[in-house]
Design a protein around this motif. Structure first.
Motif, short mmCIF file in Angstrom:
data_model
loop_
_atom_site.label_atom_id
_atom_site.label_comp_id
_atom_site.label_asym_id
_atom_site.label_seq_id
_atom_site.Cartn_x
_atom_site.Cartn_y
_atom_site.Cartn_z
N LEU A 245 42.53 21.95 -21.75
CA LEU A 245 43.56 21.69 -20.74
C LEU A 245 44.96 21.91 -21.29
N ASN A 246 45.84 22.46 -20.44
CA ASN A 246 47.26 22.49 -20.77
C ASN A 246 47.80 21.06 -20.72
N ASP A 247 48.93 20.82 -21.39
CA ASP A 247 49.57 19.51 -21.28
C ASP A 247 49.80 19.18 -19.82
N ALA A 248 49.55 17.91 -19.47
CA ALA A 248 49.70 17.43 -18.10
C ALA A 248 48.65 18.03 -17.14
N GLY A 249 47.64 18.70 -17.72
CA GLY A 249 46.56 19.26 -16.89
C GLY A 249 45.64 18.14 -16.39
N TYR A 250 44.86 18.46 -15.37
CA TYR A 250 44.03 17.44 -14.71
C TYR A 250 42.54 17.66 -14.95
N LEU A 251 41.83 16.54 -15.03
CA LEU A 251 40.36 16.57 -15.09
C LEU A 251 39.83 15.79 -13.89
N LEU A 252 39.06 16.45 -13.03
CA LEU A 252 38.52 15.77 -11.85
C LEU A 252 37.00 15.68 -11.96
N LEU A 253 36.52 14.44 -11.99
CA LEU A 253 35.08 14.19 -12.09
C LEU A 253 34.51 13.84 -10.72
N GLY A 254 33.21 13.70 -10.63
CA GLY A 254 32.59 13.29 -9.36
C GLY A 254 32.93 11.84 -9.04
N HIS A 255 32.75 11.44 -7.76
CA HIS A 255 33.23 10.12 -7.34
C HIS A 255 32.51 8.98 -8.04
N SER A 256 31.29 9.19 -8.52
CA SER A 256 30.57 8.09 -9.17
C SER A 256 30.79 8.12 -10.69
N GLU A 257 31.64 9.01 -11.17
CA GLU A 257 31.78 9.17 -12.62
C GLU A 257 33.13 8.65 -13.11
N SER A 258 33.14 8.19 -14.37
CA SER A 258 34.42 7.82 -14.97
C SER A 258 34.37 8.12 -16.47
N LEU A 259 35.52 8.00 -17.12
CA LEU A 259 35.56 8.27 -18.57
C LEU A 259 35.37 6.98 -19.37
N MET A 260 35.03 5.89 -18.67
CA MET A 260 34.85 4.62 -19.36
C MET A 260 33.79 4.78 -20.47
N SER A 261 34.13 4.34 -21.65
CA SER A 261 33.32 4.46 -22.87
C SER A 261 33.02 5.91 -23.30
N ILE A 262 33.70 6.88 -22.66
CA ILE A 262 33.53 8.28 -23.07
C ILE A 262 34.77 8.78 -23.81
N SER A 263 35.95 8.48 -23.24
CA SER A 263 37.19 8.99 -23.85
C SER A 263 38.38 8.11 -23.47
N THR A 264 39.29 7.94 -24.42
CA THR A 264 40.53 7.23 -24.11
C THR A 264 41.72 8.20 -24.16
N SER A 265 41.43 9.48 -24.28
CA SER A 265 42.51 10.45 -24.46
C SER A 265 43.28 10.74 -23.17
N PHE A 266 42.62 10.54 -22.05
CA PHE A 266 43.26 10.87 -20.77
C PHE A 266 43.93 9.64 -20.15
N LYS A 267 44.95 9.88 -19.31
CA LYS A 267 45.45 8.73 -18.55
C LYS A 267 44.95 8.81 -17.11
N LEU A 268 44.67 7.62 -16.57
CA LEU A 268 44.18 7.56 -15.20
C LEU A 268 45.39 7.53 -14.28
#
Ligand SMILES: C[S@@+](CC[C@H](N)C(=O)[O-])C[C@H]1O[C@@H](n2cnc3c(N)ncnc32)[C@H](O)[C@@H]1O
Length: 293
Positions: A245-268
């Motif tokens: 991703l470019n800086d300030a780029g977005y990651l969109l997951l499915g509605h039942s998914e989250s980054l909890m316990s997967i990554s702390t690198s992104f901001k919600l």
């Protein structure tokens, strides 16, 4: 002559060996209760190669000179490819009405690159291309929507861009009229204006070498894909997304998914229509590291 529909019995040991190999190669994870599923779906492969057990099949899968082809065949068989146009409408609204205008206002190079990772038969990347057109913001930009999947079978369908009613369960009728023509086959064909914006390629999300072929990206959609992976694989894949991703780029997951316990690198980020993940700007990350606000 073997009956191709006859189920070959799979021992727990054979299950673990085949399951672990598949998990290593493409991230899909099967727990012991899904042993019957592998047994059922892979028995035909055992018959096809005139083998007598899953032990022999495991050996074939790993060491035969055609093992790459065989792995491709079983990813076609084992992946879940459920998808449809305009899936998760509120997220697509956030994409069209909030994320796209923001990127349009910020980026000076007039290049918009979007990746639909795990795009299945193409409904997702085509939907994104349609929404880009409807936003009316990017007519003088270089726009590229990349759709990728591990399965050749679904990519073949994606490239054809011909769909039946089941792909349209949530798409507004006006979009269907605007972006499809009805063929003599009674099916709906994606119009060229949309098709030309989308390119498709085979990418295994676990394969770092293949990921090098993906350019740097403004928005990644990876919806309903990593739910089938084990935790370690999810972490690895999301780390790769972060790099792409470019800086300030977005990651969109499915509605039942989250980054909890997967990554702390992104901001919600809380948008009006949805919550999405964003790669922080380098300056923001440095502030956090230094303990600033
Ligand atoms: C359920 S579909 C999701 C389609 C679409 N993203 C959506 O949400 O409608 C999941 C897709 O992920 C793909 N997939 C599974 N493992 C993968 C891997 N290791 N690399 C790339 N794609 C993978 C499957 O082939 C399948 O087409």
């Amino acid at each position: 002559m073997q009956n191709p529909d006859q189920i070959v019995e799979m021992s727990d040991e054979e299950f673990r060996a085949i399951r672990d190999y598949i998990n290593n190669q493409c991230g899909l994870y099967f727990d012991l209760p899904s042993k019957y599923l592998l047994e059922k779906r892979l028995s035909r492969r055992v018959h096809e190669h005139r083998l007598s057990s899953f032990k022999e099949y495991h050996y074939y899968l790993r060491y035969d000179k055609n093992s790459v082809d065989e792995l491709n065949k079983i990813t076609d068989i084992l992946t879940t490819n459920e998808t449809y146009f305009y899936r998760e409408a509120y997220q697509l609204l956030a994409f069209k009405d909030e994320i796209l205008p923001e990127i349009h206002a910020i980026k000076k190079d007039k290049k918009l690159t979007i990746w639909s990772a795990g795009c299945s038969t193409g409904e997702e990347p085509y939907t994104l291309a349609m929404l880009i057109i409807l936003s009316n913001l990017f007519s003088d930009w270089r726009v590229e929507v990349v759709g990728s999947d591990i399965s050749q079978r679904v990519l073949h369908a994606a490239r054809r861009g011909i769909y039946s009613d089941s792909s349209f369960r949530t798409m507004p009728e006006e979009y269907k009229n605007r972006f499809f023509t009805k063929g003599d086959d009674g099916k709906f064909h994606v119009i060229d204006e949309v098709k030309e914006m989308v390119t498709f390629g085979k990418v295994n999300l676990l394969d770092s070498k293949m990921l090098n072929l993906i350019p740097s990206i403004d928005i990644i959609f990876c919806r309903n894909v990593i739910i089938y992976f084990d935790l370690e694989t999810k972490k690895k894949v999301v780390e790769n997304f972060y790099e792409k991703l470019n800086d300030a780029g977005y990651l969109l997951l499915g509605h039942s998914e989250s980054l909890m316990s997967i990554s702390t690198s992104f901001k919600l980020k809380h948008l009006k229509n949805d919550m999405v993940y964003q790669k922080p700007l380098i300056e923001d990350s440095l502030k956090v590291l230094k303990g600033g606000d």
